[in-house]
Design an enzyme around this catalytic site. Structure first.
Site, PDB file in Angstrom:
ATOM      1  N   VAL A   8       0.831  -1.213   0.000  1.00 41.93           N
ATOM      2  CA  VAL A   8       0.000   0.000   0.000  1.00 41.93           C
ATOM      3  C   VAL A   8       0.871   1.271   0.000  1.00 41.93           C
ATOM      4  O   VAL A   8       0.568   2.247  -0.698  1.00 41.93           O
ATOM      5  CB  VAL A   8      -0.979  -0.009   1.198  1.00 41.93           C
ATOM      6  CG1 VAL A   8      -1.798   1.259   1.239  1.00 41.93           C
ATOM      7  CG2 VAL A   8      -1.907  -1.224   1.082  1.00 41.93           C
ATOM      8  N   HIS A   9       1.995   1.254   0.761  1.00 41.89           N
ATOM      9  CA  HIS A   9       2.809   2.489   0.844  1.00 41.89           C
ATOM     10  C   HIS A   9       3.456   2.859  -0.481  1.00 41.89           C
ATOM     11  O   HIS A   9       3.944   3.969  -0.653  1.00 41.89           O
ATOM     12  CB  HIS A   9       3.843   2.403   1.977  1.00 41.89           C
ATOM     13  CG  HIS A   9       4.838   1.279   1.862  1.00 41.89           C
ATOM     14  ND1 HIS A   9       4.911   0.420   0.792  1.00 41.89           N
ATOM     15  CD2 HIS A   9       5.813   0.875   2.716  1.00 41.89           C
ATOM     16  CE1 HIS A   9       5.878  -0.445   0.989  1.00 41.89           C
ATOM     17  NE2 HIS A   9       6.439  -0.206   2.143  1.00 41.89           N
ATOM     18  N   ASP A  10       3.471   1.938  -1.446  1.00 39.08           N
ATOM     19  CA  ASP A  10       4.040   2.232  -2.773  1.00 39.08           C
ATOM     20  C   ASP A  10       3.131   3.123  -3.609  1.00 39.08           C
ATOM     21  O   ASP A  10       3.529   3.559  -4.688  1.00 39.08           O
ATOM     22  CB  ASP A  10       4.185   0.933  -3.585  1.00 39.08           C
ATOM     23  CG  ASP A  10       5.352   0.090  -3.128  1.00 39.08           C
ATOM     24  OD1 ASP A  10       6.136   0.559  -2.290  1.00 39.08           O
ATOM     25  OD2 ASP A  10       5.469  -1.048  -3.622  1.00 39.08           O
TER      26      ASP A  10
END
Ligand SMILES: CC(C)=CCC/C(C)=C/CC/C(C)=C/C=C/C(C)=C/C=C/C=C(C)/C=C/C=C(C)/C=C/C=C(C)/C=C/CC(C)(C)O
Ligand SMILES: C[S@@+](CC[C@H](N)C(=O)[O-])C[C@H]1O[C@@H](n2cnc3c(N)ncnc32)[C@H](O)[C@@H]1O
Length: 383
Positions: free
Chosen positions: A289-291
């Site tokens: 998700v942080h990408d």
């Protein structure tokens, strides 16, 4: 009694008091005469020294990181794993002039990577010894050469005017218009790096949330399958489907076959921006998700909720911003790493929980992991 119409609200008055107090504190700390006084006055001396040291470490951190990089490239820790050695013997093994070898050895000892014995020989320090058991950290340190290049002009990076970065080329999906179209050559380098470092986080996630009550895991953006293999091995009845870009999924399929898990595992290649296979009762997003920027990340979570069977569970695991005791790892390291990559950002657990609720999940809970600096875990239910 009603306040006079021109009176400031109570909160503004309180905050202006706090602001003034803060400004006074900052003026004092910035004053060179106060700095000299505080460094000599016994009650403030330890604080002054601690702050000066912290500031020096911030100035010099890039040098410390290069001492580590040189030690790893020269294989110093594995050489010393056989036992302590003299500086002269080490200089020969490292193929360095004796004075240069001593410079490296003393630097590494000052940083806790090595230790100097009473007889003057050098041995592994606790940090050097820990590195031997974590080869993926060595791979990350080598990989950081790209990040160093991208951070050469940090202000240009922040302004977004530095052109394509090395990391945006490395993470082929970050800049791709059509991620599903990336080829094998584009994914192989990051696949290996992620595969190695997934070992650092897989066990921590599985110990924080045992999968025993689940039948079918959909591992989304699962890379080359290190987490999927660990999950399947520790849950003999679990079926696992790994979803990733086509060339990554093909590499995971080979890994499943080598692990003897072909009968309980499947791989599907595609882009999760286009759709996801349905029907699993458990889905995982490990360091995915942080990408992604906020809109695509929210769209992905919404798609995962729709793909899960009703009542199914999502595991969202990644390093998070604002992690107590590890704030610089989320906000400084991953913040700037993802900036250089050109997509995504580290989020706090609260931000992620809010996004999960917006995507239609309920019962969002944090599960305590062993090393929150590396990975934290949220679970949520698809209603
Ligand atoms: C024996 C006696 C008497 C006493 C011992 C005292 C004692 C208990 C000592 C403790 C020793 C010990 C067990 C130490 C263990 C140390 C460990 C496990 C250290 C682990 C360190 C891990 C590190 C440094 C991890 C670094 C990870 C990095 C840099 C990850 C980067 C990830 C990236 C860039 C991911 C990118 C993915 C993307 C693109 C953001 O999605
Ligand atoms: C940072 S890696 C994490 C890999 C793995 N989960 C881990 O923790 O090691 C992100 C993964 O997401 C995959 N990915 C990125 N964009 C994707 C997309 N649009 N569709 C499917 N997978 C994607 C990448 O190929 C990569 O394997």
């Amino acid at each position: 009694m009603k306040p006079a119409p021109h009176a400031l609200p109570a909160a503004a008055v309180a905050s202006s008091w706090r602001d003034r107090l803060l400004a006074w504190r900052h003026r004092l700390i910035a004053d060179p005469r106060f700095q000299l006084f505080a460094a000599a006055f016994p009650p403030t001396r330890p604080i002054a020294r601690r702050n000066a040291r912290a500031l020096f470490d911030l100035c010099a951190g890039f040098v410390y990181a290069q001492v580590l990089a040189a030690s790893l490239r020269l294989d110093l820790f594995r050489i010393l794993a056989d036992g302590p050695m003299t500086a002269a013997d080490l200089a020969r093994r490292l193929d360095l002039p004796p004075d240069r070898a001593l410079c490296l050895l003393r630097a590494a000892a000052s940083l806790g990577l090595l230790t100097v014995l009473k007889d003057g020989r050098f041995a592994l320090g606790d940090l050097g010894a820990a590195l031997i058991g974590n080869p993926s950290v060595a791979a990350m340190v080598a990989h950081h050469a790209m990040l160093y290049d991208d951070l050469r002009d940090p202000v240009a990076l922040l302004r977004g005017g530095s052109g394509p970065t090395r990391l945006s080329g490395y993470w082929a999906y970050a800049a791709a218009d059509d991620p599903a179209g990336v080829d094998e050559a584009a994914v192989a380098p990051y696949g290996a790096l992620m595969g190695a470092s997934q070992a650092l986080v897989a066990r921590d996630i599985l110990d924080a949330y045992p999968l025993a009550r689940h039948a079918h895991l959909l591992e989304i953006g699962g890379g080359e399958g290190a987490f999927a293999v660990e999950a399947a091995r520790s849950n003999p009845a679990l079926r696992v489907t790994l979803f990733d870009l086509p060339p990554v999924a093909a590499r995971a399929a080979r890994r499943f076959a080598q692990a003897g898990l072909a009968d309980r595992t499947a791989t599907i290649g595609g882009s999760f921006h286009d759709g996801l296979p349905r029907g699993a009762d458990l889905a995982s997003l490990v360091r995915v998700v942080h990408d992604h920027d906020d809109d695509p990340a929210l769209a992905l979570l919404t798609r995962v909720r729709a793909a899960l069977s009703p009542g199914g569970t999502l595991l969202l695991a990644e390093p998070m911003a604002g992690t107590p005791g590890a704030e610089p790892i989320g906000d400084a390291y991953f913040g700037f790493y993802l900036l250089a990559m050109g997509s995504g950002r580290p989020r706090t657990a609260d931000e992620l929980a809010g996004m999960l609720r917006k995507a239609g999940f309920t019962g969002v809970r944090e599960r305590r992991t062993r090393r929150p600096m590396l990975v934290r875990l949220l679970t949520a239910t698809a209603s």
